[in-house]
Scaffold this active site. Sequence first.
Site, PDB file in Angstrom:
ATOM      1  N   GLU A  18      33.664  49.335  51.501  1.00 33.42           N
ATOM      2  CA  GLU A  18      34.975  48.771  51.848  1.00 33.42           C
ATOM      3  C   GLU A  18      35.867  49.804  52.535  1.00 33.42           C
ATOM      4  O   GLU A  18      36.706  49.452  53.376  1.00 33.42           O
ATOM      5  CB  GLU A  18      35.658  48.204  50.606  1.00 33.42           C
ATOM      6  CG  GLU A  18      34.876  47.110  49.894  1.00 33.42           C
ATOM      7  CD  GLU A  18      34.453  45.962  50.781  1.00 33.42           C
ATOM      8  OE1 GLU A  18      35.092  45.730  51.829  1.00 33.42           O
ATOM      9  OE2 GLU A  18      33.459  45.288  50.439  1.00 33.42           O
ATOM     10  N   HIS A  36      35.282  49.483  56.202  1.00 35.04           N
ATOM     11  CA  HIS A  36      36.079  48.407  56.803  1.00 35.04           C
ATOM     12  C   HIS A  36      37.532  48.846  56.990  1.00 35.04           C
ATOM     13  O   HIS A  36      38.134  48.644  58.052  1.00 35.04           O
ATOM     14  CB  HIS A  36      36.056  47.171  55.894  1.00 35.04           C
ATOM     15  CG  HIS A  36      34.797  46.381  55.947  1.00 35.04           C
ATOM     16  ND1 HIS A  36      34.279  45.864  57.116  1.00 35.04           N
ATOM     17  CD2 HIS A  36      33.936  45.989  54.954  1.00 35.04           C
ATOM     18  CE1 HIS A  36      33.177  45.195  56.855  1.00 35.04           C
ATOM     19  NE2 HIS A  36      32.937  45.253  55.553  1.00 35.04           N
ATOM     20  N   GLU A  48      31.203  45.258  60.266  1.00 30.70           N
ATOM     21  CA  GLU A  48      30.148  45.587  59.308  1.00 30.70           C
ATOM     22  C   GLU A  48      29.402  46.853  59.710  1.00 30.70           C
ATOM     23  O   GLU A  48      28.887  47.578  58.857  1.00 30.70           O
ATOM     24  CB  GLU A  48      29.186  44.410  59.173  1.00 30.70           C
ATOM     25  CG  GLU A  48      28.283  44.474  57.968  1.00 30.70           C
ATOM     26  CD  GLU A  48      29.017  44.360  56.635  1.00 30.70           C
ATOM     27  OE1 GLU A  48      28.396  44.666  55.599  1.00 30.70           O
ATOM     28  OE2 GLU A  48      30.207  43.966  56.630  1.00 30.70           O
TER      29      GLU A  48
END
Length: 494
Positions: free
Chosen positions: A260, A263, A289
Amino acid sequence: MTVNNTAYADLMAFQRETEALGQVAGRLGWDQETMMPRGAAEQRSEEMSAMEGVLHTRRTDPRIADWLAQAEAVDAVAAANLRHITRSYQRATKVPGALAQALARVTSRAQGIWAEARARDDVAAFLPTLAEVIRLRREEAQCLAQGGDLYDALIDDYEPGATAETLGRMFDAMRPRLVALRSAVLGASHQPAKLEGHFGQEAQMRMARDLASAFAYDWERGRLDLAVHPFSSGSGDDARITTRVVESDPFNCFYSTIHEVGHACYELGIDPDYRLTPLGAGVSMGVHESQSRIYENQLGRGRAFTGWMFDQMKGRFDGFGIPDADAFYGAVNRVQSGFIRTEADEVHYNLHVMLRFDLERALIRGDLAVGDLEAAWNDRFAADFGVTVDRPSQGMLQDVHWSVGLFGYFPTYTLGNVYAGCLNVALRKAVPDVDDHLARGDARPATAWLRENLQRHGGLYKPREVVALACGFEPSEGPLLDYLEAKFKAIYRL
């Protein structure tokens, strides 16, 4: 036509307000997953529906068509903004406002129903709501496709330009080498040790924060919280991450966090001049991604970084049964046929995605009834992974995506892996001492290269274009498969 700077300025002022409202709606979703009291679910669905109504009205405002007709691009940034706004407007005007609101209301409510059903392993409690979500998404797809393939229309939400046909060809090219590698490593005489022990939540979360810091996550513009399903939310100056804790498996928390962070770092790394414009967010889910997967896998699961992690864990946890850094590297990358996609090793991960791709495409095309989904999932899983699903939370109820209507999203996970494989080649060529830094727990040089060569562009380029620009070559599945074979044959001494 004469350039109309007033029209462009008016359009961008309007768009910035729409983008800001979109961020507010996103924050409602973040709160629902992290902080919202359980009893507020029904009210939140109405709040989300109201916000979607406001956003849909703005996205279909007739003035947008007038501004687009009058404005011309004076530079590449303006051209890209106009491209994104035109695409968004054309898609939004095909979908009735009442349908957009209904989708927002149902998917908000469905999220809580899914979470409860997952906790109780009760598929029957979720199926009626899932059927309603699919019905509405198919209706939306019919509006968007206008006679074309319904599933392609949904994929385009997440990966503009991709189709089920092109993604299917990529999967067909990948599957034989992945299956052969899987068979080889599972049959190898050498098998890495498995991490064992108890790892308390507080200690895991402290290390998770340190892992995020190692990858240069900006705590002034982000935060880390717990959620049922890890996710990243927000952009600009507010990009938040979540993780989850399993006290018998700290890798679940640690690698969800690193994933995460990838991201969030993408969003935080975008040129600040693009904030609250169409260019101010990741250009596609496949490219997004690619950032989370290169952070998590090529960097975070590499021998250099896991050596540093081993030293960190020795000082924080007792008795996890791994004697040295080499054995720890093997434990981090241990290959096994598990049920959960987010916990899957790199060899199995894309097989999980291919399963979901085929099932959701069948659901949207009407080839698979919702009532038959669980059996179809279990049959396919047994065939692909050689193990029988023991309960729904390990099977079709494990992912949040379908409850919130994200059909067409899953294939972008594998596309992101493919892009990450290409970016890893380019990164290591450009930063040859990257492993020296990673061995000290310092991923900043890798993050800096990715920020400069990909992240800062946001939506300036099209998805494949920005990856090709960063890599210096057209992306393909070859580099990822080569990387996987070299890495796991070495670990398993094949």
